[in-house]
Scaffold this motif. Structure first.
Motif, PDB file in Angstrom:
ATOM      1  N   GLU A 271       0.759  -1.184   0.099  1.00 35.21           N
ATOM      2  CA  GLU A 271       0.076  -0.199   0.174  1.00 35.21           C
ATOM      3  C   GLU A 271       0.824   1.188  -0.161  1.00 35.21           C
ATOM      4  O   GLU A 271       0.643   2.222  -0.808  1.00 35.21           O
ATOM      5  CB  GLU A 271      -0.881   0.067   1.122  1.00 35.21           C
TER       6      GLU A 271
ATOM      7  N   TYR B 264       4.210   5.947  -5.085  1.00 36.01           N
ATOM      8  CA  TYR B 264       4.316   5.985  -6.633  1.00 36.01           C
ATOM      9  C   TYR B 264       3.296   6.917  -7.181  1.00 36.01           C
ATOM     10  O   TYR B 264       3.667   7.672  -7.801  1.00 36.01           O
ATOM     11  CB  TYR B 264       4.139   4.617  -7.080  1.00 36.01           C
ATOM     12  N   LYS B 265       2.238   6.888  -6.485  1.00 37.96           N
ATOM     13  CA  LYS B 265       1.078   7.852  -6.932  1.00 37.96           C
ATOM     14  C   LYS B 265       1.517   9.299  -6.763  1.00 37.96           C
ATOM     15  O   LYS B 265       1.140  10.271  -7.358  1.00 37.96           O
ATOM     16  CB  LYS B 265      -0.385   7.516  -6.187  1.00 37.96           C
TER      17      LYS B 265
ATOM     18  N   LYS C 285       3.892   1.402  -0.846  1.00 38.52           N
ATOM     19  CA  LYS C 285       4.469   1.689  -2.143  1.00 38.52           C
ATOM     20  C   LYS C 285       3.806   2.208  -3.256  1.00 38.52           C
ATOM     21  O   LYS C 285       4.340   3.220  -3.955  1.00 38.52           O
ATOM     22  CB  LYS C 285       5.292   0.263  -2.419  1.00 38.52           C
ATOM     23  N   THR C 286       2.746   1.866  -3.413  1.00 39.69           N
ATOM     24  CA  THR C 286       1.752   2.363  -4.392  1.00 39.69           C
ATOM     25  C   THR C 286       1.181   3.759  -4.189  1.00 39.69           C
ATOM     26  O   THR C 286       1.552   4.424  -4.994  1.00 39.69           O
ATOM     27  CB  THR C 286       0.473   1.392  -4.439  1.00 39.69           C
ATOM     28  N   HIS C 287       1.227   3.886  -3.014  1.00 39.86           N
ATOM     29  CA  HIS C 287       0.845   5.251  -2.355  1.00 39.86           C
ATOM     30  C   HIS C 287       1.978   6.112  -2.899  1.00 39.86           C
ATOM     31  O   HIS C 287       1.740   7.102  -3.363  1.00 39.86           O
ATOM     32  CB  HIS C 287       0.704   5.199  -0.781  1.00 39.86           C
TER      33      HIS C 287
ATOM     34  N   GLY D 185      -6.795   0.522  -2.613  1.00 43.36           N
ATOM     35  CA  GLY D 185      -6.442  -0.123  -3.847  1.00 43.36           C
ATOM     36  C   GLY D 185      -7.769  -0.661  -4.960  1.00 43.36           C
ATOM     37  O   GLY D 185      -7.566  -1.410  -5.598  1.00 43.36           O
TER      38      GLY D 185
END
Lengths: 620, 365
Positions: A9, A15-16, A11-13, B131
């Motif tokens: 979460e 990246y965004k 990491k994705t966060h 997500g």
């Protein structure tokens, strides 16, 4: 504690967020480059645009040069007046503005609307309209207060043209007006600079010498706000005080004498049975200087240079009004008896007669089966040239002309300038017409007959002359042979332009003694016992002259003897009187032409007498 | 919750963040003073609004996200009511109804609507599991509460505000993620509906604004006038500007809407590239601070609230500046912290107070 799911979460966060911040940075870089483009790359150019936004070039109109008389008295001058002007635009309700103005200047709204309409027809719809000339000081003050809210309403100090002699001499001075579409086209063709606010001469001297009179406009830079109001808080800039002063136009000094010119009109308006006379007057010094030049009726250019109402305009522009035409040289007429001396002169020079030769002059002269009459129904008996001129005996000249033939008459007449322009520097001069057999053949394909010569001898038939031509021709008699070029303009500014100019001297072709004979004869016309102008002698100066009546229509013998005053006005004869004074040592030539006055003596000689009297009484 | 005190604020707030805000407001006031020149009352009013807005800032600052999320819906209904009131009894200026007369000031509900709608959207997204991209049905559910107030704003008519509200919301939704096919679907619907909207929904003056944006010189005295004059004002400032109160475009009133939407043009004209680039930098720093704060928060609600604040600032700054520089049609979008206007000033400071509060609490979660 961070578990695996949370790790993904985050990491994705992360990246965004990088994406978001990159996007944000990109937008800001874009804005910054745009800022740099406008302020640095285009800055110079946009700075100029911002200056042209706020600086308006204001034309300072040069005062127009004056027209002065021979003693520098003002004939045409300028006067400062306040003009009420409204700029035209579709962005405000016009009626509302006109209402406001009408309250202040106390003029009906309808009048103002009419002015707007007239102006719109005359110029482009966005040409500023002059609502009032000569605005009184109090009204001007009130109007100026409107300015902040209604910037389109303006009070402008302008120089108004003032023609001090009003209608007198109007055809010489002409008038001025706002630049028209036609003027613009002309100026463009000549590659001349002009402003739409320019005033140009429309006729006469105003037009002929427009370049000299108009001067050179100046201009100043005025800072204005978005509503075109001059800014109250001037921002520092080198332009703020930029100004080029206008250069005043050159004055024209004329040969005219203002008082004499004024008097010629008074003389034409003498209160007798022929009042009011119309026609023209020329007073010329023997060297060619024009002292007075009148064509009556005229128009008042003071009215024309402001705004003229339609009724008056239609009256003025009517076909038969002729007020814009200078009858002294833009119109020609049959000269009648004033032509006779030149026939006499031809006879003398050709040796057909002498001073003493007597010719039997009866009431009629017969040529073949044609009969030519005299105005004197009892005839004269045997008379000499002197008497023939004194009494204006037709039959004397019929016989003389018959012997001379048309070619001789044509030759001598053309020596004196008949059928040719006098070359005065004023627009529109016409040459008149001196007929000849060749001319008749060429234009009408008709043969010249002997009878035509008879008619020509007394100034009738196809012969046409202008008053100015006759003035020059008589001046040649007065000066014993000098053909002068008449002129009106003496000086432009300080530069002398025209000096007396002799076009021709006739003494090599005509013996001086014949001129002296003629002068004696012409003196008799006024001074003699039976002279046709004997009633108009002056006690302190002797003057000479010749009367003439010109038939307007060709009359049969019956109506020829009919009392002229009984004819309808438009059929009555014109009256001529061409004179010079003093008789023995001439200074001036005074020519008078009165329309439909029936007689050269009462109609014109009386007027000439008054003018000569005035001239010699007021001579200094 | 700890008591609100000056000491507490200074200790916990990021000083530089507050500093940026103060400087921007200072720049705004200086430019405003120049822009209103004769009419000092507008300047005084704005000064009062700025002081008031700081109270709002610290009030919101003292609240935490959870409390705020509980009052959002009541605020939503109040705002909706106010918008309806505007529609019925609003004050009309230049045939536009945007204001409610509240006696002591004119309230512009469409400004506070930005706050309410954006935070509701943020809260709704935050409550969803991580997500999970949006699908079509979920987005439709969003529409239910977004569309009615936005339509009311459109009816005022205020295309700019309605548009920017949608853009800000879409930013949040896209940040969360949308299913690919739904995204494509919406894109296609947009492509089809845009020409229809052009033909049937937009008013002539709105169309004129768009066409004049594409070609401002087409009608330099009409709709294109604002853009041309604004570009002249900005460009003529050049590198160092004309100086305070020396902007001729401003002073001589060539520049329209000087104190509101075009305040940046006044600033650019008087302080040149240096001044306007500096202002741009400050805005970037504030927005960066907020987005960075959003990244640092561990709580989804705080994170999306932060994103809402960032989205608000980002789009207002970018679109307003793009508009003044002729990169975007002239639609009424104010410049946060600089433009004159009570409702807008208070809304902005409420947003910033929210961000400040989150910063204060970021280590608690």
């Amino acid at each position: 504690m961070i578990d695996q799911r949370q790790e993904i979460e985050i990491k994705t966060h992360t990246y965004k967020f990088y994406l978001l911040i990159s996007f944000t940075s990109l937008l800001f870089v874009l804005l910054l480059s745009r800022l740099g483009f406008l302020q640095i790359y285009q800055g110079e150019q946009l700075k100029k645009l911002s200056d042209s936004n706020r600086f308006k070039k204001q034309v300072l109109i040069a005062p127009r040069g004056r027209i002065l008389d021979r003693k520098e008295r003002i004939l045409v001058g300028n006067k400062k007046v306040s003009q009420l002007i409204i700029s035209m635009s579709s962005q405000f309700p016009l009626d509302d503005r006109l209402k406001k103005i009408s309250d202040i200047i106390k003029a009906p709204v309808q009048t103002l609307k009419d002015r707007v309409e007239i102006s719109r027809k005359k110029y482009s719809p966005f040409h500023p309209v002059v609502l009032m000339e000569n605005l009184p000081v109090m009204s001007a003050h009130k109007i100026k207060q409107l300015r902040w809210n209604y910037p389109e309403i303006q009070v402008q100090a302008v120089e108004k043209r003032v023609y001090s002699l009003k209608a007198n001499g109007s055809q010489i001075f002409g008038f001025i007006g706002a630049i028209s579409k036609r003027d613009i086209q002309k100026l463009k063709e000549q590659n001349r600079r002009f402003y739409l606010s320019d005033v140009v001469g429309k006729s006469g001297l105003e037009k002929l010498y427009n370049q000299e009179l108009k001067g050179k406009n100046g201009f100043s830079m005025v800072e204005v706000d978005a509503q075109n109001r001059p800014s109250t808080q001037s921002l520092a800039h080198p332009f703020s005080s930029f100004r080029i002063d206008p250069a005043r136009g050159e004055d024209l000094s004329l040969t005219l004498d203002k008082n004499l010119q004024d008097f010629t009109l008074k003389a034409m308006r003498r209160k007798d049975s022929l009042y009011p006379r119309t026609g023209s007057v020329v007073v010329m010094k023997t060297n060619g200087e024009i002292l007075a030049l009148l064509s009556e009726p005229g128009f008042d250019p003071n009215i024309l240079s402001s705004s003229i109402d339609e009724e008056l305009w239609s009256k003025w522009s009517a076909k038969d009004s002729k007020i814009f035409i200078n009858k002294a040289f833009q119109e020609n007429y049959s000269p009648g008896s004033v032509f006779k001396p030149f026939v006499g002169l031809a006879g003398l020079q050709e040796g057909l007669i002498t001073e003493e030769t007597l010719i039997d002059s009866q009431a009629v002269f017969k040529l073949g089966n044609r009969v030519f009459h005299d105005h004197n129904r009892s005839g004269y008996g045997k008379i000499d040239l002197m008497t023939a001129i004194e009494r204006s005996a037709n039959t004397f000249f019929y016989q003389l002309a018959n012997k001379l033939g048309v070619d001789k008459i044509y030759y001598y007449a053309s020596l004196f300038g008949f059928g040719a322009k006098t070359q005065i520097k004023l627009p529109g001069e016409i040459a008149g017409l001196l007929p000849s057999p060749e001319w008749r053949k060429k234009y009408f394909n008709k043969a010249w007959r002997k009878g035509d010569t008879i008619n020509l001898s007394i100034g009738q038939g196809e012969l046409l002359t202008t008053l100015l031509q006759l003035t020059v021709a008589y001046n040649a008699i007065a000066t014993e042979g000098l053909i002068v070029k008449p002129f009106l303009l003496k000086k432009k500014g300080e530069r002398t332009i025209n000096q007396p100019f002799i076009l021709d001297s006739l003494t090599d072709r005509i013996d001086r003694k014949h001129f002296i004979t003629l002068k004696k004869a012409l003196k008799q016309v006024v001074q003699g016992e039976k002279g046709t102008a004997r009633w108009y002698k002056l006690p302190f100066v002797s003057f000479s002259g010749k009367t003439g009546t010109a038939q307007v229509i060709s009359l049969d013998s019956k109506s020829l003897y009919k009392e002229c005053r009984q004819l309808a006005k438009e059929y009555r004869h014109h009256g001529w009187f061409i004179s010079f004074a003093p008789s023995d040592d001439p200074e001036i030539v005074v020519s008078v032409f009165t329309e439909h006055s029936c007689s050269g003596s009462k109609g014109s000689a009386s007027v000439a007498r008054d003018i000569i009297q005035y001239y010699f009484k007021n001579k200094d | 919750m700890k008591p609100l005190s000056v000491f507490y604020v200074i200790k916990n707030a990021n000083l530089s963040f507050l500093f940026y805000i103060l400087i921007l407001q200072g720049i705004g006031l200086i430019s405003l003073y120049s822009a209103v020149f004769g009419d000092i009352s507008l300047f005084n009013q704005q000064l009062i609004w700025i002081v008031l807005s700081w109270f709002v800032f610290f009030f919101v600052y003292s609240l935490n996200a959870e409390i705020i999320s509980k009052v959002l819906w009541p605020l939503f209904w109040l705002n909706l009511l106010a918008l309806i009131a505007v529609y019925l009894i609003g004050k009309e200026v230049y045939s536009v109804k945007r204001w409610l007369n509240l006696g002591f000031f004119y309230y512009q509900p469409s400004e506070t609507l930005k706050l309410v709608l954006l935070l509701i959207t943020a809260e709704k997204i935050a409550r969803r599991p991580f997500g999970q991209a949006f699908n079509f049905m979920e987005l439709m559910k969003f529409m239910v509460f977004i569309i009615p107030p936005v339509v009311l704003v459109l009816l005022q008519p205020d295309l700019g505000t309605a548009g920017i509200i949608l853009i800000m919301i879409v930013t949040l939704i896209l940040f969360n993620g949308v299913e690919g096919k739904t995204l494509i679907g919406f894109f296609i619907v947009f492509l089809i509906s845009a020409p229809l909207a052009w033909k049937h929904v937009l008013k002539p003056y709105q169309k004129a604004r768009v066409t004049s944006f594409i070609d401002p010189l087409n009608d330099p005295q009409g709709t294109g006038y604002n853009v041309i004059q604004s570009k002249i004002a900005i460009g003529s400032g050049q590198l160092f500007g004309k100086g305070w109160k020396q902007g001729t475009q401003n002073k001589l009133q060539f520049l329209p809407e000087r104190h509101t939407d075009f305040i940046f043009s006044v600033l650019s004209e008087e302080y040149g590239f240096m001044g306007s680039a500096f202002t741009l930098l400050l805005f970037f720093l504030v927005i960066f601070f907020i987005f960075n704060l959003a990244r640092q928060t561990r709580d989804r609600l705080n994170c999306y609230f932060c994103l809402a604040v960032g989205s608000f600032l980002l789009w207002h700054v970018v679109l307003n500046l793009a508009m003044t520089m002729g990169l975007f049609p002239v639609v009424g979008i104010p410049l946060p912290l600089l433009s004159y206007g009570g409702s807008h000033t208070v809304t902005t400071m409420a947003f910033l107070g929210l961000a400040g509060g989150i910063y204060k609490n970021k280590d608690l979660f």
